[in-house]
Write a protein that holds these residues in place. Structure first.
Motif, mmCIF file in Angstrom:
data_model
loop_
_atom_site.group_PDB
_atom_site.id
_atom_site.type_symbol
_atom_site.label_atom_id
_atom_site.label_comp_id
_atom_site.label_asym_id
_atom_site.label_seq_id
_atom_site.Cartn_x
_atom_site.Cartn_y
_atom_site.Cartn_z
ATOM 1 N N LEU A 110 0.817 -1.217 0.000
ATOM 2 C CA LEU A 110 0.000 0.000 0.000
ATOM 3 C C LEU A 110 0.851 1.268 0.000
ATOM 4 O O LEU A 110 0.427 2.299 -0.533
ATOM 5 C CB LEU A 110 -0.947 -0.006 1.197
ATOM 6 N N MET A 111 2.035 1.207 0.599
ATOM 7 C CA MET A 111 2.919 2.375 0.589
ATOM 8 C C MET A 111 3.559 2.588 -0.773
ATOM 9 O O MET A 111 3.707 3.704 -1.243
ATOM 10 C CB MET A 111 4.010 2.227 1.652
ATOM 11 N N LYS A 112 3.947 1.495 -1.436
ATOM 12 C CA LYS A 112 4.616 1.590 -2.739
ATOM 13 C C LYS A 112 3.564 1.649 -3.851
ATOM 14 O O LYS A 112 3.507 0.791 -4.730
ATOM 15 C CB LYS A 112 5.552 0.410 -2.939
ATOM 16 N N ASN A 113 2.726 2.693 -3.797
ATOM 17 C CA ASN A 113 1.637 2.779 -4.772
ATOM 18 C C ASN A 113 2.122 3.123 -6.173
ATOM 19 O O ASN A 113 1.357 3.060 -7.133
ATOM 20 C CB ASN A 113 0.600 3.816 -4.319
ATOM 21 N N TYR A 114 3.407 3.452 -6.315
ATOM 22 C CA TYR A 114 3.980 3.705 -7.635
ATOM 23 C C TYR A 114 4.447 2.398 -8.287
ATOM 24 O O TYR A 114 4.714 2.356 -9.497
ATOM 25 C CB TYR A 114 5.167 4.677 -7.515
ATOM 26 N N ILE A 115 4.574 1.323 -7.508
ATOM 27 C CA ILE A 115 4.941 0.009 -8.041
ATOM 28 C C ILE A 115 3.719 -0.903 -8.083
ATOM 29 O O ILE A 115 3.384 -1.480 -9.108
ATOM 30 C CB ILE A 115 6.050 -0.646 -7.188
ATOM 31 N N PHE A 116 3.048 -0.999 -6.937
ATOM 32 C CA PHE A 116 1.857 -1.842 -6.833
ATOM 33 C C PHE A 116 0.632 -0.949 -7.009
ATOM 34 O O PHE A 116 0.181 -0.290 -6.079
ATOM 35 C CB PHE A 116 1.833 -2.551 -5.473
ATOM 36 N N VAL A 117 0.127 -0.935 -8.212
ATOM 37 C CA VAL A 117 -0.943 0.001 -8.571
ATOM 38 C C VAL A 117 -2.292 -0.693 -8.535
ATOM 39 O O VAL A 117 -2.392 -1.915 -8.404
ATOM 40 C CB VAL A 117 -0.691 0.612 -9.971
ATOM 41 N N LYS A 118 -3.347 0.118 -8.628
ATOM 42 C CA LYS A 118 -4.687 -0.437 -8.677
ATOM 43 C C LYS A 118 -4.804 -1.385 -9.870
ATOM 44 O O LYS A 118 -4.149 -1.205 -10.890
ATOM 45 C CB LYS A 118 -5.729 0.676 -8.819
ATOM 46 N N MET A 119 -5.684 -2.374 -9.735
ATOM 47 C CA MET A 119 -5.904 -3.300 -10.839
ATOM 48 C C MET A 119 -6.375 -2.534 -12.064
ATOM 49 O O MET A 119 -7.164 -1.590 -11.938
ATOM 50 C CB MET A 119 -6.963 -4.332 -10.457
ATOM 51 N N PRO A 120 -5.882 -2.910 -13.273
ATOM 52 C CA PRO A 120 -6.387 -2.254 -14.482
ATOM 53 C C PRO A 120 -7.904 -2.351 -14.522
ATOM 54 O O PRO A 120 -8.467 -3.431 -14.314
ATOM 55 C CB PRO A 120 -5.751 -3.076 -15.615
ATOM 56 N N THR A 121 -8.544 -1.239 -14.713
ATOM 57 C CA THR A 121 -9.999 -1.203 -14.663
ATOM 58 C C THR A 121 -10.586 -1.748 -15.952
ATOM 59 O O THR A 121 -10.282 -1.257 -17.034
ATOM 60 C CB THR A 121 -10.490 0.238 -14.446
ATOM 61 N N SER A 122 -11.425 -2.759 -15.823
ATOM 62 C CA SER A 122 -12.062 -3.310 -17.016
ATOM 63 C C SER A 122 -13.065 -2.294 -17.555
ATOM 64 O O SER A 122 -13.561 -1.441 -16.816
ATOM 65 C CB SER A 122 -12.784 -4.614 -16.670
ATOM 66 N N PRO A 123 -13.377 -2.366 -18.850
ATOM 67 C CA PRO A 123 -14.380 -1.451 -19.403
ATOM 68 C C PRO A 123 -15.703 -1.514 -18.646
ATOM 69 O O PRO A 123 -16.421 -0.527 -18.561
ATOM 70 C CB PRO A 123 -14.536 -1.950 -20.845
ATOM 71 N N LEU A 124 -16.010 -2.676 -18.080
ATOM 72 C CA LEU A 124 -17.256 -2.803 -17.324
ATOM 73 C C LEU A 124 -17.191 -1.994 -16.037
ATOM 74 O O LEU A 124 -18.086 -1.213 -15.727
ATOM 75 C CB LEU A 124 -17.519 -4.277 -17.010
ATOM 76 N N ASN A 125 -16.109 -2.168 -15.277
ATOM 77 C CA ASN A 125 -15.989 -1.467 -13.997
ATOM 78 C C ASN A 125 -15.915 0.042 -14.172
ATOM 79 O O ASN A 125 -16.325 0.809 -13.294
ATOM 80 C CB ASN A 125 -14.764 -1.958 -13.234
ATOM 81 N N LYS A 126 -15.363 0.492 -15.302
ATOM 82 C CA LYS A 126 -15.266 1.924 -15.558
ATOM 83 C C LYS A 126 -16.636 2.582 -15.627
ATOM 84 O O LYS A 126 -16.766 3.782 -15.402
ATOM 85 C CB LYS A 126 -14.520 2.175 -16.871
ATOM 86 N N MET A 127 -17.653 1.784 -15.936
ATOM 87 C CA MET A 127 -18.997 2.349 -16.051
ATOM 88 C C MET A 127 -19.494 2.900 -14.714
ATOM 89 O O MET A 127 -20.338 3.789 -14.679
ATOM 90 C CB MET A 127 -19.973 1.289 -16.580
ATOM 91 N N LEU A 128 -18.989 2.366 -13.591
ATOM 92 C CA LEU A 128 -19.385 2.871 -12.278
ATOM 93 C C LEU A 128 -18.808 4.256 -12.008
ATOM 94 O O LEU A 128 -19.288 4.975 -11.145
ATOM 95 C CB LEU A 128 -18.931 1.905 -11.179
ATOM 96 N N GLY A 129 -17.753 4.602 -12.730
ATOM 97 C CA GLY A 129 -17.141 5.911 -12.546
ATOM 98 C C GLY A 129 -15.634 5.812 -12.521
ATOM 99 O O GLY A 129 -15.058 5.212 -11.619
ATOM 100 N N ARG A 130 -14.998 6.383 -13.516
ATOM 101 C CA ARG A 130 -13.537 6.324 -13.576
ATOM 102 C C ARG A 130 -12.973 7.572 -12.901
ATOM 103 O O ARG A 130 -12.347 8.418 -13.507
ATOM 104 C CB ARG A 130 -13.066 6.236 -15.035
ATOM 105 N N GLY A 131 -13.220 7.672 -11.594
ATOM 106 C CA GLY A 131 -12.781 8.838 -10.848
ATOM 107 C C GLY A 131 -11.543 8.557 -10.031
ATOM 108 O O GLY A 131 -10.734 7.682 -10.357
ATOM 109 N N LEU A 132 -11.406 9.285 -8.934
ATOM 110 C CA LEU A 132 -10.225 9.227 -8.080
ATOM 111 C C LEU A 132 -9.894 7.804 -7.648
ATOM 112 O O LEU A 132 -8.727 7.421 -7.560
ATOM 113 C CB LEU A 132 -10.462 10.100 -6.844
ATOM 114 N N VAL A 133 -10.907 7.000 -7.384
ATOM 115 C CA VAL A 133 -10.704 5.635 -6.896
ATOM 116 C C VAL A 133 -9.905 4.795 -7.883
ATOM 117 O O VAL A 133 -9.122 3.932 -7.490
ATOM 118 C CB VAL A 133 -12.073 4.963 -6.620
#
Length: 517
Positions: free
Chosen positions: A120-143
């Protein structure tokens, strides 16, 4: 001509071979290489199965879990994490060194607190999972954003969650809760009590809070958005349980058409809200402004000082609005429902919380400082969040090899950080880890965790939830107001069935018996 034709055929053959190699590499060679790497480090999991991995087993296990309720118990790992629980059970309970397969990609389960901290500290190496086109529909915001985009959005959104802005929202929180209680007051009573599923009422109330405090829109409009987003999330959750194939979402299936319709309708509503606000000649003052107004003001100042590219465009603002409305309404409603359920099972703590509220401010509306000084209620909320965290799993990945503790993580591996396991860990929390005991938070979170990273209901580190204080303040106000007016206990019709639909929710509702005080 023959030479040209021959060259063309050779080129086509080479291109075809290249694509075949890429496909084989994706579905077989890379997964098998990753599997060998993980097993050499002592991780256990099922052998890789072509294309699907553990997805078929996962779908069957999840369906079986959802079709059954359970005896009331806070030991909910087997129901909430069925696929991971099966992996632990089948491989010698090696939960600290296990992996499962989501299609051709292995998911490594990291439940060691130090490994979780490092990821969680090394957020520049371990990044959020690539957002699938489906999940992006909920909102491709800060999260869901990363790196420079995330930094820009976070900077512009921060002013909306300043303490002074939250203080100004206390009145809106109380108003929404009072509207809900008036509805309860009108329900006919039997022997002074009513039997009620409070879950839909809490969802409607939190939608009203977000509508008023965040967007300045009517309750009807807010309830419509909440209803559409709930349907959208259910469609996406169902689709995510099968193997994702690139381009499949564009196929004109019934499910895809329905999801597209819901997304377009939600976006149309938010575009109308934002456009109307931007066209207003005189909005609310900075002190009185809601979250949308503060965001637009912050964005306008940034563009005025540093140029248009430094700010957010209409699409960016809309995505943030979609994100916040869904997360703000969903998370708070879930927290409130589990709080009422657990206080129904633990009447002594319900009494202690009510006594604290009545002693602090009686039957009147509290202010920001008074809510913050409710120590017992704060302890209760922390314990509810420990046992029933809104987000039960955090997911990360890396495109390049990295290390977490003594583990070397190859590129292409998903990292699953099981919040629920950390929260229920007997080694950290003691033999009563699965029992409701708010007393463990008497000295605050740091006192309860003894400095270990074993409590993260809102995430942790640079990517911690920006709206955490908003959710907790809203929940404190709502619970304080309910405690002033009602006592409650579990109804015989209550079925205990925690279910993850983005957040952890009561699958069959929260049926309680409420008595007016």
């Amino acid at each position: 001509m023959e030479h040209f034709t021959c060259s063309l055929l050779i080129s086509c053959a080479l291109i075809s071979l290249l694509y075949v190699w890429k496909f084989l590499n994706w579905v077989w060679f890379t997964p098998k290489s990753l599997e060998n790497h993980l097993r050499r480090q002592g991780f256990a999991g099922n052998p890789y199965r072509l294309m699907t991995g553990d997805l078929k087993d996962s779908a069957a296990i999840i369906k079986n879990a959802e079709n059954q309720s359970m005896e009331f118990s806070n030991d909910i790992v087997s129901r909430v994490y069925p696929i991971f629980y099966a992996a632990f059970k089948n491989h010698g309970n090696t939960r600290k060194k296990s992996f499962v397969w989501f299609g051709p990609r292995p998911a490594l389960i990291l439940s060691d607190p130090e490994s979780v901290r490092e990821v969680l500290m090394k957020n520049y190496i371990f990044v959020k999972m690539p957002t699938s086109p489906l999940n992006k529909m909920l909102g491709r915001g800060l999260v869901m954003l990363e790196q420079d985009e995330w930094t820009k959005h976070r900077k512009l959104i921060n002013p909306a969650f300043h303490v002074q802005k939250l203080k100004n929202m206390v009145g809106s929180f109380h108003m929404s809760c009072s509207i809900m209680l008036r509805k309860w007051d009108k329900i006919p009573r039997i022997d002074g009590s009513i039997e009620l599923d409070v879950w839909p009422y809490l969802q409607a109330m939190t939608a009203d809070v977000v509508s008023r405090a965040a967007f300045g829109i009517s309750n009807d409009e807010g309830e419509k958005i909440a209803r559409l987003q709930k349907q959208q999330a259910a469609c996406i959750l169902q689709a995510n349980r099968s193997l994702y194939l690139p381009g499949w979402r564009y196929m004109p299936t019934k499910a895809n058409r329905r999801l597209k319709q819901l997304t377009e309708e939600i976006e149309s509503i938010f575009q109308s809200i934002i456009s109307k606000r931007m066209e207003e000649e005189a909005g609310k003052s900075e002190e009185e402004g809601d979250l949308l107004g503060i965001l637009l003001e912050s964005n306008a100042k940034e563009m005025q000082e540093h140029g248009t590219k430094s700010g957010l465009n209409m699409k960016d603002v809309m995505e943030e609005c979609k994100n916040f409305f869904f997360a703000g309404q969903d998370t708070s409603a879930a927290l409130l429902s589990w709080t009422m359920i657990l206080l129904s099972k633990n009447q002594d703590w319900q009494t202690r919380a009510r006594d604290e509220v009545l002693q602090a401010f009686g039957m009147r509306k509290p202010d920001y400082q008074e809510l913050n000084h409710l120590k017992i209620l704060g302890m209760i909320l922390h314990e509810v969040l420990r046992l029933y965290p809104p987000i039960v799993m955090l997911a990360r990945h890396t495109d390049k090899a990295g290390a977490s503790g003594k583990v070397t993580i190859p590129a292409g591996v998903q990292l699953m950080l099981p919040v629920l396991l950390l929260h229920h860990d007997v080694e950290t929390w003691g033999p009563d880890a699965k029992e409701f005991n708010p007393e463990r938070f008497a000295q605050g979170v740091s006192g309860a965790t003894k400095g270990q990273l074993t409590y993260l209901p809102f995430g942790w580190g640079p990517r911690g939830c920006i709206a955490q204080n908003f959710a907790l303040l809203q929940t404190k106000m709502t619970m304080a107001t309910i405690l002033q007016n009602y006592s409650f206990r579990l109804s015989p019709s209550y079925l205990h069935a925690p279910l993850t639909v983005v957040s952890l929710q009561p699958q069959h509702g929260a049926h309680l018996i409420l008595t007016k005080i």
